[in-house]
Design an enzyme around this catalytic site. Structure first.
Site, PDB file in Angstrom:
ATOM      1  N   TYR B 143       0.832  -1.206   0.000  1.00 36.76           N
ATOM      2  CA  TYR B 143       0.000   0.000   0.000  1.00 36.76           C
ATOM      3  C   TYR B 143       0.863   1.251   0.000  1.00 36.76           C
ATOM      4  O   TYR B 143       1.982   1.239   0.513  1.00 36.76           O
ATOM      5  CB  TYR B 143      -0.992  -0.001   1.174  1.00 36.76           C
ATOM      6  CG  TYR B 143      -0.392  -0.100   2.566  1.00 36.76           C
ATOM      7  CD1 TYR B 143       0.080   1.017   3.235  1.00 36.76           C
ATOM      8  CD2 TYR B 143      -0.334  -1.329   3.222  1.00 36.76           C
ATOM      9  CE1 TYR B 143       0.587   0.928   4.517  1.00 36.76           C
ATOM     10  CE2 TYR B 143       0.191  -1.437   4.504  1.00 36.76           C
ATOM     11  CZ  TYR B 143       0.647  -0.315   5.145  1.00 36.76           C
ATOM     12  OH  TYR B 143       1.170  -0.405   6.422  1.00 36.76           O
ATOM     13  N   HIS B 158       1.794  -7.397  10.597  1.00 38.61           N
ATOM     14  CA  HIS B 158       2.234  -6.850  11.885  1.00 38.61           C
ATOM     15  C   HIS B 158       2.098  -7.917  12.972  1.00 38.61           C
ATOM     16  O   HIS B 158       1.107  -8.649  13.009  1.00 38.61           O
ATOM     17  CB  HIS B 158       1.370  -5.649  12.280  1.00 38.61           C
ATOM     18  CG  HIS B 158       1.540  -4.457  11.400  1.00 38.61           C
ATOM     19  ND1 HIS B 158       2.420  -3.443  11.685  1.00 38.61           N
ATOM     20  CD2 HIS B 158       0.930  -4.100  10.248  1.00 38.61           C
ATOM     21  CE1 HIS B 158       2.345  -2.499  10.736  1.00 38.61           C
ATOM     22  NE2 HIS B 158       1.440  -2.885   9.847  1.00 38.61           N
TER      23      HIS B 158
HETATM   24 FE   LIG Z   1       1.097  -1.836   7.958  1.00 36.57          FE
END
Ligand SMILES: [Fe+3]
Lengths: 175, 233
Positions: B143, B158
């Site tokens: 992104y 994450h």
């Molecule tokens: Fe991220």
């Protein structure tokens, strides 16, 4: 025989952790803990001002964690930069050697722009043990020391602002 | 009462620098003063315990309410060990990530890419008695982010881990092998030591793959070990 290995590197928590939307984690009494309930709150600042999207975590080893008291809490900061925990007031803790530590809570900050967590502590103003606490005593500058001491702000409410950078920067700990 | 055994300091250059100018977000957020050295006490050498009763595992991120998310199904598995190579059993791992299009199911994410109603990207697993973990998800998309012109985050998942103590808390990101964006990413490159950086990259492992269903990646994690044991140079 074990082989020593290098710990995994930290990376930033980023701005998009869904869990921060869950307010229940900020209430350490939610599982039914009983004791002296306090609120620990304050504003998180970076070098530009109050900081939304921060993640504040606390851990206290007193009162001892059990099924009803997790000892751990997590609070996002709101648009005004405010975090807020409901927890139980900690008591004195043994330090290293024969030292006593004043009542305190470990505070960890995560955020976008912080590549690894930073750690500080919240002590409580007015505690007699603050005078002899090994960490507080090791910080000569009273202004610096004051960044670790929460001030009363109404009944049972303690206020500690956290400043990542600049004037009044919080004392962070290398532990 | 004897003093608690502290956790070892990090090896030089294996953790990112808080002041990493290429990552613009660090500029106003890194402390200017050096941290105060403090011996670990009982507060730092103990940490939270998370029970599956209060914190139920969510090991399949690839569907919501039985409906399949869009994207490439993957299995991610690995071990959590400490600096001495010992497994870290029954420890909680929190996971979050963007969907296959590179968009987070989060109100703050305004990237103009589709949301997937069947993907929330939010998981929680526990290691077993041997320190192993495993979850099913969708390969996250890259992104854009506003760090610099044409900045894109490499594909990543994450991770948040606790380990045995507050001193072993770890927040990290798992990357994918062969990602051309890694070389350009200021967050990945904030770790000065190349070998340490490269350990953030998972490995494709055919043995983890489920035939006809999902590809497998391995990501092993090491938490701080106790200081009294010999340190690697
Ligand atoms: Fe991220």
């Amino acid at each position: 025989m074990t082989v020593p290995r290098i710990p995994t590197s930290n990376q930033t928590i980023g701005p998009y952790w869904h869990l921060l939307e869950d307010k229940s984690w900020a209430d350490l009494t939610r599982f039914g803990a009983a004791g002296e309930t306090i609120v620990l709150t304050g504003i998180l600042y970076d070098g530009d001002g109050p900081m939304a999207e921060g993640c504040i975590e606390i851990w206290q080893s007193d009162p001892p964690a059990d099924d009803r008291f997790p000892g751990f809490g997590r609070s996002g900061t709101d648009k005004e930069g405010r975090y807020r925990f409901t927890t139980l007031k900690p008591g004195a803790e043994p330090g290293r050697g024969n030292a006593q530590q004043a009542p305190h809570i470990d505070v960890m900050i995560h955020a976008r722009g912080l590549l690894h967590p930073v750690v500080t502590r919240a002590y409580f103003a007015g505690e007699a043990l603050n005078e002899t606490d090994p960490l507080l005593a090791s910080i000569d500058d009273p202004h610096r020391r004051a960044t670790l001491i929460a001030r009363p702000e109404g009944a049972g409410v303690w206020r500690l602002d956290l400043r990542l950078q600049g004037d009044g920067e919080t004392v962070f700990l290398d532990v | 009462m004897s003093d608690p055994l502290p956790f070892a300091p990090f090896a030089p250059a294996t953790q990112p620098d808080l002041d990493s100018p290429a990552y613009v977000g660090t500029r106003k957020r890194h402390p200017l003063r050096a941290p105060v050295k403090m011996p670990q006490t009982v507060t730092e050498t103990t940490g939270p315990r998370f029970s599956t009763a209060h914190f139920p595992p969510v090991a399949d991120l690839s569907r919501v309410g039985g409906k399949e998310a869009l994207g490439e199904r993957i299995i991610v598995a690995g071990t959590v060990t400490d600096g001495d190579g010992r497994p870290v059993p029954h420890t909680m791992i929190e996971i979050w990530q963007a969907n296959a299009c590179g968009r987070y199911h989060h109100p703050g994410d305004q990237h103009d890419a589709p949301l997937d109603p069947n993907f929330h990207g939010n998981g929680r697993v526990f290691t077993d008695a041997e320190g192993r973990y495993r979850f099913m998800t969708i390969k996250p998309g890259a992104y854009p982010w506003p760090n610099h012109r044409n900045a894109w985050r490499p594909n990543h998942i994450h991770y948040s881990l606790f380990g045995p103590a507050f001193a072993t808390r770890l927040i990290t990101q798992m990357y994918f092998p062969g990602d051309p964006l890694l070389a350009l990413d200021p967050i990945y490159n904030s770790v000065p030591d190349k070998a340490a950086r490269e350990r953030l990259i998972s490995s494709f492992e055919i043995g983890l793959t489920e035939p006809d269903y999902a590809l497998g990646y391995r990501f092993d994690i090491v938490l701080r070990g106790r200081a009294a044991t010999p340190m690697e140079n």
